[in-house]
Scaffold this motif. Structure first.
Motif, PDB file in Angstrom:
ATOM      1  N   UNK A   1     -44.536  -0.984  15.705  1.00 34.97           N
ATOM      2  CA  UNK A   1     -43.174  -0.737  16.196  1.00 34.97           C
ATOM      3  C   UNK A   1     -42.545   0.432  15.442  1.00 34.97           C
TER       4      UNK A   1
ATOM      5  N   UNK B   1     -44.180   2.829  14.010  1.00 32.99           N
ATOM      6  CA  UNK B   1     -44.911   4.042  14.418  1.00 32.99           C
ATOM      7  C   UNK B   1     -44.258   4.668  15.653  1.00 32.99           C
ATOM      8  N   UNK B   2     -43.632   3.832  16.455  1.00 30.66           N
ATOM      9  CA  UNK B   2     -42.936   4.354  17.635  1.00 30.66           C
ATOM     10  C   UNK B   2     -41.506   4.752  17.287  1.00 30.66           C
ATOM     11  N   UNK B   3     -40.823   3.882  16.555  1.00 34.02           N
ATOM     12  CA  UNK B   3     -39.392   4.096  16.340  1.00 34.02           C
ATOM     13  C   UNK B   3     -39.088   5.217  15.349  1.00 34.02           C
TER      14      UNK B   3
ATOM     15  N   UNK C   1     -40.586   8.143  14.450  1.00 36.76           N
ATOM     16  CA  UNK C   1     -40.539   9.512  14.970  1.00 36.76           C
ATOM     17  C   UNK C   1     -39.352   9.759  15.905  1.00 36.76           C
ATOM     18  N   UNK C   2     -39.045   8.746  16.734  1.00 39.50           N
ATOM     19  CA  UNK C   2     -37.939   8.915  17.683  1.00 39.50           C
ATOM     20  C   UNK C   2     -36.610   9.030  16.934  1.00 39.50           C
TER      21      UNK C   2
END
Lengths: 296, 278
Positions: free
Chosen positions: B23, B25-27, B29-30
């Motif tokens: 999770x 790893x997705x959040x 960078x964003x």
């Protein structure tokens, strides 16, 4: 002129045709006609305007066979299939297995994992390109802090390909995960209850109950992902454009450059026909494998 | 002594850590992307890079607006997304309805033809499709952008499946009242497949908004570009303009994020039933 139906009600016989006419017309104009035309255009040496096209017969295809850049792009694409598809599916299997139950935390994780799918390849491409940027990138900085040196993620032959594969998995694993969760939730609960009574471990249950039960979905995913890997373009175009030294140039990226950068429409069409043949053959092979797998 | 409940929770801990890792790893960078849009240009290029902004500035957005015809891009993306999706849902529903509820000569052959178009990847036909559209005089027009995207085999297929399961009585009652065949479709049958329509609408808007390839091919004028292809061309040609690139990415993501929050259920359902392309 009236047709009857089994219930005896009446309607004019052209009605059903009228209702499908718009889509049939559009599909003919923009799907079937172009497919047909690609076979014709592929036999010409022609630019954008097609004004002074020269008939070559199978000349373009002969050139394809001797085009090292075509073979390179095919190798890159095949490598993509071999690396990206298993990585994506194994990760999705793992996560779907852990998130099958509809608890609140699981729903939250699922919602997060799905998020990259709704973002454009352009936006995620820009994002990763800047995070991994050799000067302003935050990850590059973290790697330097860890003493790994200044890694040029976006411009190192041999490494960049895997970086792009990572981005692709990052962006799309949520689709596979969501589809697999859907399939796993449909597996009959009584199978697991029986296994629990036999004191069968969760790990064994996954391999002996879950996996065989979701086989059709798994096949569907493998097929769509493999065919999808032969269509990779967006993520490459928005990050490396095929570089460094063609190490990330996929088949579709190469077709694009032939058509819209050097304007060789005939040659690009010949490459498209080759792509169509490759996709068809792959589909047939996988379909045959699936049927054989089902019989066993 | 640990109770049984505690032991179970402890067992679950490594799993939770793993899930949290992905999770993040997705959040992360964003979040970095969003945070970077409000950094002043200087802060973006200083080493070491910052995660959260030390100073607040909207310069990146201002620069995005002055460097690109960003308002045109947004307008075109909205037009492309809505004008492909809404008529598409209508004509695909009409066709799906016809395939599901009428018996007519050539029905199976035509349906197989429709399904066959699903087997041909867009990337195979893009070059000749471009030639067809160009020869129709539709290069650089909304017509050229929109018309080829209206009929989608997968939508027809989904619509057909939705209409097949509606009980016969509904149709018969309508015909009894002497309603026209189109009226039957429009007033009685179409409302029955509302969830499928919404799913297709949302997936369609998302797909068109993010579509890169076709707008890239069929538009040349900067005023005709959509966000997806305009930003891709911008970042490709000039990678030193980091601030506007950050801002552009966020402008492209935010509307879809809003759509996702509003229609998450439909995204997930649509993905499970159609296996949404990605």
């Amino acid at each position: 002129m009236y047709a009857t139906r089994n219930n005896g009600r009446l309607y004019k016989p052209y009605i059903p045709y009228l209702f499908i006419a718009p889509v049939i017309l559009l599909l003919f104009l923009f799907n079937l006609l172009p497919t047909f035309i690609s076979f014709i255009v592929s036999q010409f040496d022609a630019d954008l305007t097609f004004s002074n096209g020269v008939y070559l017969g199978l000349g373009n295809f002969n050139e394809v066979l001797h085009d090292s850049r075509f073979w390179n792009s095919l190798a890159v694409t095949a490598k993509w299939t071999v690396v990206e598809v298993p990585c994506q599916l194994l990760l999705a299997l793992l996560l779907a297995g852990l998130l099958t139950k509809n608890t609140l935390t699981n729903k939250l994780f699922r919602a997060v994992y799905f998020m990259p799918i709704i973002c454009s390849a352009t936006a995620t491409g820009i994002m990763w390109k800047l995070i991994l940027h050799s000067n302003v990138g935050y990850v590059t900085y973290l790697f330097r802090l860890m003493g790994l040196g200044k890694i040029n993620f976006m411009n190192t032959p041999g490494l960049t390909f895997y970086v792009i594969v990572f981005m692709s998995v990052w962006k799309t694993f949520g689709i596979s995960t969501t589809i697999l969760i859907g399939a796993m939730q449909n597996v009959s609960v009584s199978l697991y209850e029986a296994a629990d009574i036999d004191a069968c471990s969760k790990f064994k249950q996954f391999f002996y109950i879950t996996l065989p039960s979701i086989k059709p979905t798994l096949w569907f995913l493998i097929m769509t992902r493999v065919i999808g890997s032969f269509q990779v373009f967006d993520i490459v175009y928005t990050t490396t454009g095929g570089g460094p030294s063609l190490s990330t140039e996929t088949l579709v990226t190469y077709i694009y450059t032939r058509g819209f950068e050097v304007f060789r429409m005939g040659y690009a069409s010949a490459l498209s026909v080759c792509l169509l043949l490759i996709v068809l053959v792959m589909t047939l092979i996988m379909y045959a494998m699936m049927l054989r797998g089902e019989r066993e | 002594m640990l109770s049984r409940k505690h032991v179970q929770r402890l067992k679950r801990l490594p799993i939770l850590l793993l899930l949290t890792f992905f999770a993040l790893l997705i959040l992360v960078p964003v979040i970095w992307l969003f945070a970077s849009t409000v950094k002043p240009a200087k802060e973006i290029i200083t080493y070491p890079p910052s995660f959260f902004p030390k100073q607040f500035s909207l310069a990146s957005f201002e620069r995005l607006a002055s460097r690109l015809k960003i308002l045109d891009y947004i307008k075109n993306s909205v037009i492309y997304a809505l004008a492909t999706t809404i008529p598409s849902v209508f004509i695909c529903a009409l066709a799906g309805y016809s395939f599901a509820r009428y018996e007519f000569r050539g029905r199976s052959v035509l349906f197989i033809v429709v399904l066959a178009t699903m087997m041909i990847p867009f990337q195979v036909t893009m070059i000749p499709l471009f030639l067809v559209v160009k020869n129709m005089g539709l290069y650089d027009t909304y017509g050229g952008l929109i018309l080829p995207k209206l009929a989608a085999a997968i939508s027809i297929f989904m619509m057909r499946s939705a209409f097949v399961s509606i009980p016969r009585e509904l149709e018969e009652a309508g015909r009894m009242d002497g309603i026209s065949e189109f009226g039957l479709f429009w007033k009685i049958m179409l409302p029955q497949v509302k969830p499928t329509m919404i799913t297709m609408l949302i997936l369609g808007i998302n797909g068109a908004w993010n579509d890169l390839m076709w707008p890239l091919l069929v538009t040349g004028d900067t005023r005709m570009r959509t966000l997806a292809n305009g930003l891709a061309l911008f970042i490709g040609s000039d990678t030193t303009e980091y601030g506007p690139a950050f801002a552009g990415a966020v402008v492209s993501i935010v509307p879809m994020l809003a759509l996702y929050i509003f229609g998450q259920k439909y995204f997930v359902e649509g993905t499970v039933t159609s296996g949404l392309k990605g």
